[in-house]
Design an enzyme around this catalytic site. Structure first.
Site, PDB file in Angstrom:
ATOM      1  N   PHE A  99     -27.051  26.480  50.278  1.00 31.38           N
ATOM      2  CA  PHE A  99     -26.980  25.031  50.399  1.00 31.38           C
ATOM      3  C   PHE A  99     -25.989  24.739  51.523  1.00 31.38           C
ATOM      4  O   PHE A  99     -24.820  25.105  51.438  1.00 31.38           O
ATOM      5  CB  PHE A  99     -26.520  24.430  49.064  1.00 31.38           C
ATOM      6  CG  PHE A  99     -26.012  23.014  49.152  1.00 31.38           C
ATOM      7  CD1 PHE A  99     -26.827  22.009  49.632  1.00 31.38           C
ATOM      8  CD2 PHE A  99     -24.732  22.687  48.740  1.00 31.38           C
ATOM      9  CE1 PHE A  99     -26.366  20.703  49.711  1.00 31.38           C
ATOM     10  CE2 PHE A  99     -24.265  21.389  48.807  1.00 31.38           C
ATOM     11  CZ  PHE A  99     -25.085  20.397  49.296  1.00 31.38           C
ATOM     12  N   HIS A 118     -12.627  25.294  64.103  1.00 35.14           N
ATOM     13  CA  HIS A 118     -13.871  24.838  64.733  1.00 35.14           C
ATOM     14  C   HIS A 118     -14.732  24.158  63.681  1.00 35.14           C
ATOM     15  O   HIS A 118     -15.331  24.814  62.839  1.00 35.14           O
ATOM     16  CB  HIS A 118     -14.600  26.032  65.354  1.00 35.14           C
ATOM     17  CG  HIS A 118     -15.829  25.630  66.104  1.00 35.14           C
ATOM     18  ND1 HIS A 118     -16.885  26.485  66.333  1.00 35.14           N
ATOM     19  CD2 HIS A 118     -16.179  24.446  66.678  1.00 35.14           C
ATOM     20  CE1 HIS A 118     -17.819  25.854  67.022  1.00 35.14           C
ATOM     21  NE2 HIS A 118     -17.424  24.623  67.228  1.00 35.14           N
ATOM     22  N   ILE A 119     -14.811  22.851  63.720  1.00 32.77           N
ATOM     23  CA  ILE A 119     -15.576  22.074  62.743  1.00 32.77           C
ATOM     24  C   ILE A 119     -16.898  21.659  63.378  1.00 32.77           C
ATOM     25  O   ILE A 119     -16.923  21.104  64.474  1.00 32.77           O
ATOM     26  CB  ILE A 119     -14.797  20.830  62.286  1.00 32.77           C
ATOM     27  CG1 ILE A 119     -13.474  21.263  61.632  1.00 32.77           C
ATOM     28  CG2 ILE A 119     -15.624  20.007  61.307  1.00 32.77           C
ATOM     29  CD1 ILE A 119     -12.566  20.096  61.270  1.00 32.77           C
ATOM     30  N   TRP A 128     -26.792  27.405  62.406  1.00 38.47           N
ATOM     31  CA  TRP A 128     -25.942  28.604  62.335  1.00 38.47           C
ATOM     32  C   TRP A 128     -26.415  29.530  61.224  1.00 38.47           C
ATOM     33  O   TRP A 128     -26.581  30.725  61.429  1.00 38.47           O
ATOM     34  CB  TRP A 128     -24.496  28.166  62.116  1.00 38.47           C
ATOM     35  CG  TRP A 128     -23.481  29.268  62.185  1.00 38.47           C
ATOM     36  CD1 TRP A 128     -22.940  29.821  63.310  1.00 38.47           C
ATOM     37  CD2 TRP A 128     -22.855  29.923  61.070  1.00 38.47           C
ATOM     38  NE1 TRP A 128     -22.016  30.790  62.971  1.00 38.47           N
ATOM     39  CE2 TRP A 128     -21.949  30.873  61.603  1.00 38.47           C
ATOM     40  CE3 TRP A 128     -22.969  29.813  59.689  1.00 38.47           C
ATOM     41  CZ2 TRP A 128     -21.171  31.691  60.797  1.00 38.47           C
ATOM     42  CZ3 TRP A 128     -22.194  30.631  58.884  1.00 38.47           C
ATOM     43  CH2 TRP A 128     -21.309  31.558  59.434  1.00 38.47           C
ATOM     44  N   ASP A 191     -23.633  22.963  42.716  1.00 37.01           N
ATOM     45  CA  ASP A 191     -24.875  22.869  43.477  1.00 37.01           C
ATOM     46  C   ASP A 191     -25.533  21.518  43.211  1.00 37.01           C
ATOM     47  O   ASP A 191     -25.671  21.107  42.054  1.00 37.01           O
ATOM     48  CB  ASP A 191     -25.800  24.015  43.058  1.00 37.01           C
ATOM     49  CG  ASP A 191     -27.111  24.002  43.813  1.00 37.01           C
ATOM     50  OD1 ASP A 191     -27.081  23.737  45.023  1.00 37.01           O
ATOM     51  OD2 ASP A 191     -28.154  24.252  43.193  1.00 37.01           O
TER      52      ASP A 191
END
Length: 325
Positions: A99, A118-119, A128, A191
């Site tokens: 998720f 690194h956002i 990614w 979740d």
């Protein structure tokens, strides 16, 4: 420290994550279950009982209690008389469910304050993860799926337009779209799918909402309507258990795992000393020495970047001003 912004070293986290997933996926399942035993009940067979062994066991206990009421005091929660090993099939289905939701900080408190962190946004995070799974999918011949609840199919297709593995729009849980979602969608920790399932139970609709309707309604949940892309990825592979070669890592008890998670959430990841204390002292004190030295190499060479010269501007109108020296 690499994912929290506390380190300036350039490390390809994607390669590390891909290697970890590959390792877990290639663990020998039979090795994993070798020390697990299934408890078998000592059931007294009743001559008139047919069908379910549970019914036979209950009838046997009822008869015993009727003839000897004091027998109740001798009952224990578990009356196992022997243990049998779990038999693992020679063919098992490996599944990965992910998720993806972008956030400034999720697991590591205050890490967003680190300027080196690194956002990335939801689009970048989904791409990614697809890139990581796709690299493994090609090697292992996985069948992979992607879905973005609340999004149309054309928008979702662009995320898998350049993949090398086998990808399809949908979910690994869609084998029977007409079956109630409560029977096909698993309950996983923290979740959104699980939270929606619980919501359906509270509303009393869990027996009527199909898997197909589940995905459509899920797209209207707040977590999927915040203006950022939230994706659900899944991969599966039917694999011969004999192919597993990696050994099972040192196991950690669930209670210890929960203590570690609490310790991580208490730490201040904007303070390097606090993190160092967590890693070097607090976690080892909770679960022992579980760290292993990993030795590897990394190519630190970067292509030579040619210095770009400023373009020549023809000052036709006299509007270009030179910077004062």
């Amino acid at each position: 420290m690499y994912t929290t912004g506390l380190s300036k070293h350039k490390v390809k986290v994607a390669d590390i994550v891909r290697t970890m997933i590959s390792y877990v996926d290639n663990i020998d399942i039979k090795e994993h279950t070798k020390h697990v035993e299934r408890k078998r009940k000592a059931i007294e067979t009743h001559s008139s009982a047919e069908g379910s062994p549970v019914v036979a066991a209950v009838r046997s206990l009822v008869d015993k209690l009727r003839s000897e009421p004091s027998f109740y005091r001798t009952l224990v929660h578990d009356q196992s008389s022997e243990k049998t090993p779990i038999c693992v099939s020679n063919n098992v289905i490996h599944r990965i469910s992910l998720f993806t939701r972008s956030s400034e900080q999720y697991l590591f408190p205050e890490s967003s304050e680190n300027k080196n962190k690194h956002i990335i946004n939801g689009n970048q995070l989904l791409e990614w993860w697809i890139g990581i799974l796709d690299g493994i999918a090609v090697q292992r011949k996985w069948q992979c799926y992607v879905t973005i609840p609340g999004s149309d199919s054309e928008s979702m297709k662009k995320y898998i337009s350049k993949v090398n593995g086998s990808w399809t729009l949908g979910s690994i849980f869609d084998k029977n779209e007409n079956s109630p979602a409560i029977y096909t969608i698993p309950l996983l920790p923290d979740d959104p799918k699980g939270r929606f399932l619980e919501h359906l139970v509270v509303e009393g609709r869990h027996k009527t909402v199909s898997t197909k309707d589940f995905w459509e309604e899920l797209g209207f949940r707040q977590e999927f309507r915040i203006g950022n892309v939230v994706g659900i990825l899944g991969c599966e592979l039917s694999l011969d258990t004999k192919q597993g070669s990696n050994k099972l890592p040192k196991p950690v008890k669930r209670a210890q795992y929960r203590q570690v998670i609490k310790a991580i959430k208490r730490a201040d990841f904007s303070d390097s000393e606090d993190v160092r204390s967590l890693v070097e002292r607090e976690i080892p004190n909770l679960i022992g020495d579980v760290y292993e030295d990993v030795i590897g190499t990394q190519d630190t060479k970067h292509p030579k970047i040619e210095k770009r010269l400023a373009p020549v501007v023809n000052n036709i109108t006299g509007l270009v001003k030179r910077k004062k020296q």
